[in-house]
Design a protein around this motif. Sequence first.
Motif, PDB file in Angstrom:
ATOM      1  N   THR A  26      16.050 -38.326   4.166  1.00 48.98           N
ATOM      2  CA  THR A  26      16.848 -38.024   2.840  1.00 48.98           C
ATOM      3  C   THR A  26      17.831 -36.451   3.129  1.00 48.98           C
ATOM      4  O   THR A  26      18.614 -36.405   2.884  1.00 48.98           O
ATOM      5  N   GLY A  27      16.718 -35.542   3.768  1.00 50.49           N
ATOM      6  CA  GLY A  27      17.536 -34.426   4.098  1.00 50.49           C
ATOM      7  C   GLY A  27      18.508 -34.388   5.034  1.00 50.49           C
ATOM      8  O   GLY A  27      19.451 -33.646   5.011  1.00 50.49           O
ATOM      9  N   GLN A  28      18.417 -34.997   6.241  1.00 48.37           N
ATOM     10  CA  GLN A  28      19.324 -35.142   6.946  1.00 48.37           C
ATOM     11  C   GLN A  28      20.528 -35.710   6.554  1.00 48.37           C
ATOM     12  O   GLN A  28      21.861 -35.540   6.648  1.00 48.37           O
ATOM     13  N   ARG A  29      20.496 -36.772   5.575  1.00 46.05           N
ATOM     14  CA  ARG A  29      21.460 -37.313   4.799  1.00 46.05           C
ATOM     15  C   ARG A  29      22.381 -36.261   4.174  1.00 46.05           C
ATOM     16  O   ARG A  29      23.664 -36.535   4.118  1.00 46.05           O
ATOM     17  N   ARG A  30      21.662 -35.315   3.506  1.00 51.14           N
ATOM     18  CA  ARG A  30      22.454 -34.333   2.866  1.00 51.14           C
ATOM     19  C   ARG A  30      23.372 -33.402   3.736  1.00 51.14           C
ATOM     20  O   ARG A  30      24.526 -33.092   3.507  1.00 51.14           O
TER      21      ARG A  30
ATOM     22  N   ILE B  69      11.039 -34.578  13.673  1.00 53.08           N
ATOM     23  CA  ILE B  69      11.874 -35.728  13.096  1.00 53.08           C
ATOM     24  C   ILE B  69      12.648 -36.526  14.400  1.00 53.08           C
ATOM     25  O   ILE B  69      12.466 -37.803  14.140  1.00 53.08           O
ATOM     26  N   GLU B  70      13.371 -35.860  15.006  1.00 47.54           N
ATOM     27  CA  GLU B  70      13.855 -36.674  16.078  1.00 47.54           C
ATOM     28  C   GLU B  70      13.268 -36.742  17.459  1.00 47.54           C
ATOM     29  O   GLU B  70      12.674 -35.780  18.006  1.00 47.54           O
ATOM     30  N   HIS B  71      13.410 -37.895  18.264  1.00 51.59           N
ATOM     31  CA  HIS B  71      12.542 -37.719  19.521  1.00 51.59           C
ATOM     32  C   HIS B  71      13.539 -37.954  20.807  1.00 51.59           C
ATOM     33  O   HIS B  71      13.050 -38.177  21.980  1.00 51.59           O
TER      34      HIS B  71
ATOM     35  N   GLU C 142      27.165 -42.173   9.738  1.00 52.89           N
ATOM     36  CA  GLU C 142      27.130 -42.511   8.328  1.00 52.89           C
ATOM     37  C   GLU C 142      25.684 -42.379   7.953  1.00 52.89           C
ATOM     38  O   GLU C 142      24.881 -42.267   9.007  1.00 52.89           O
ATOM     39  N   ASP C 143      25.412 -42.588   6.851  1.00 55.59           N
ATOM     40  CA  ASP C 143      23.649 -42.527   6.298  1.00 55.59           C
ATOM     41  C   ASP C 143      22.868 -43.575   7.109  1.00 55.59           C
ATOM     42  O   ASP C 143      21.715 -43.126   7.537  1.00 55.59           O
ATOM     43  N   ASP C 144      23.706 -44.629   7.429  1.00 52.09           N
ATOM     44  CA  ASP C 144      22.673 -45.779   8.231  1.00 52.09           C
ATOM     45  C   ASP C 144      22.941 -45.331   9.433  1.00 52.09           C
ATOM     46  O   ASP C 144      22.212 -46.431  10.221  1.00 52.09           O
ATOM     47  N   GLY C 145      23.294 -44.442   9.914  1.00 54.90           N
ATOM     48  CA  GLY C 145      23.160 -44.229  11.512  1.00 54.90           C
ATOM     49  C   GLY C 145      24.530 -44.495  12.243  1.00 54.90           C
ATOM     50  O   GLY C 145      24.581 -44.491  13.415  1.00 54.90           O
TER      51      GLY C 145
ATOM     52  N   ASN D  42      18.192 -30.385   9.061  1.00 59.51           N
ATOM     53  CA  ASN D  42      19.527 -29.883   9.463  1.00 59.51           C
ATOM     54  C   ASN D  42      20.002 -29.987  11.000  1.00 59.51           C
ATOM     55  O   ASN D  42      20.938 -29.433  11.290  1.00 59.51           O
ATOM     56  N   GLY D  43      19.412 -30.925  11.509  1.00 63.68           N
ATOM     57  CA  GLY D  43      19.449 -31.109  12.998  1.00 63.68           C
ATOM     58  C   GLY D  43      19.208 -32.453  13.650  1.00 63.68           C
ATOM     59  O   GLY D  43      18.275 -33.266  13.311  1.00 63.68           O
ATOM     60  N   LEU D  44      19.934 -32.591  14.683  1.00 58.82           N
ATOM     61  CA  LEU D  44      19.538 -33.893  15.445  1.00 58.82           C
ATOM     62  C   LEU D  44      19.361 -33.348  16.969  1.00 58.82           C
ATOM     63  O   LEU D  44      20.150 -32.358  17.367  1.00 58.82           O
ATOM     64  N   LEU D  45      18.817 -34.229  17.861  1.00 56.58           N
ATOM     65  CA  LEU D  45      18.674 -33.986  19.243  1.00 56.58           C
ATOM     66  C   LEU D  45      19.823 -34.508  20.033  1.00 56.58           C
ATOM     67  O   LEU D  45      19.973 -35.854  19.822  1.00 56.58           O
TER      68      LEU D  45
END
Length: 327
Positions: free
Chosen positions: A304-308, A214-216, A270-273, A250-253
């Motif tokens: 959507t999942g990340q925003r949750r 999902i993240e790069h 925020e949801d928009d980054g 449920n993750g970010l790099l």
Amino acid sequence: MRYWWVNQNQTYRHEVSGGYLWSPKRKANQAANPFYDFMREVSPGDVIFSFSETLIRAIGIAASHAYEAPKPLEFKQTGAYWEKIGWRVDMRFHELRLPIKPSQHMAVLNPLLPKRYAPLQSSGAGLQSVYLTRVPEELAAALIDLLGAEAHDLVLGYRVAEELPIASAVGLVEWEEHELNAVQGDATLLDTQRQAIVLARRGQGLFKKRVMTIEHACRITGVNREEHLRASHCKPWRDATNDERLDGENGLLLTPSIDHLFDRGFIAFEDDGQVIVSPVAHHESLHRMGIQPGSPPKTGNFSTGQRRFLAYHRENVLLRSSFLEKL
């Protein structure tokens, strides 16, 4: 430096001798409570007036920022509290030789009480609904004058001393170790599952591979070399179920320093980054890590999942109280 007031009738002996403040995150009905939420904005070096049984009995100096921690076991004789998670601040308390009774000084104090979130009634009686609340500087100065030389020396001493070392959030470490032991001792898990969940705690293994679909790159620094990146949980590993601990959404790099800021609630998204900077974050450190506190970056949208999961982080990890924004 900020000033705070804590009502400790039932918890004074535990908190003062143990060197901490602890509150639930919400009321029993799960409604927000400003007097718990204010814990999120205490910073190392802040001064706390400790009120118990009609007297200001101690002055504390905050030794940490707030962090998630289980309810202290000593609050009751029976039962374990690993499931009752609240806010904890490590403290250095000084019990006063000459405590004062605020109700005897209301001619001085009454005009200085704030209109919202006051620590006392106009009569000088305590407010049962209050745990922690902000004290305006004028009221703090009056309280210090009433307490006399002992309080003056204590507060001034911390002001002029070299910066005190920040406590290591020992309650958080103990909680994570408890959760780790629970995973390692769970006979219902296959060995491969157990290993994946343990590695996920450090942002590695299967969890990292799923996040990388999902993240790069690091959202803040742009670093995209896998060896320099950690998969950081939005809903922290310590809070999450085993399924959530391995859920890629449920993750970010993030690079390790940014992961630290995110995990401890000094930044959020925020949801928009848009990056949110906690009001208690150390600005010089943020500058050195590549974040400009006055103009934090906007990093792009999330799934959507990340925003949750990010909503959980803003509500339960970010060190910012919406109630203080209204003052």
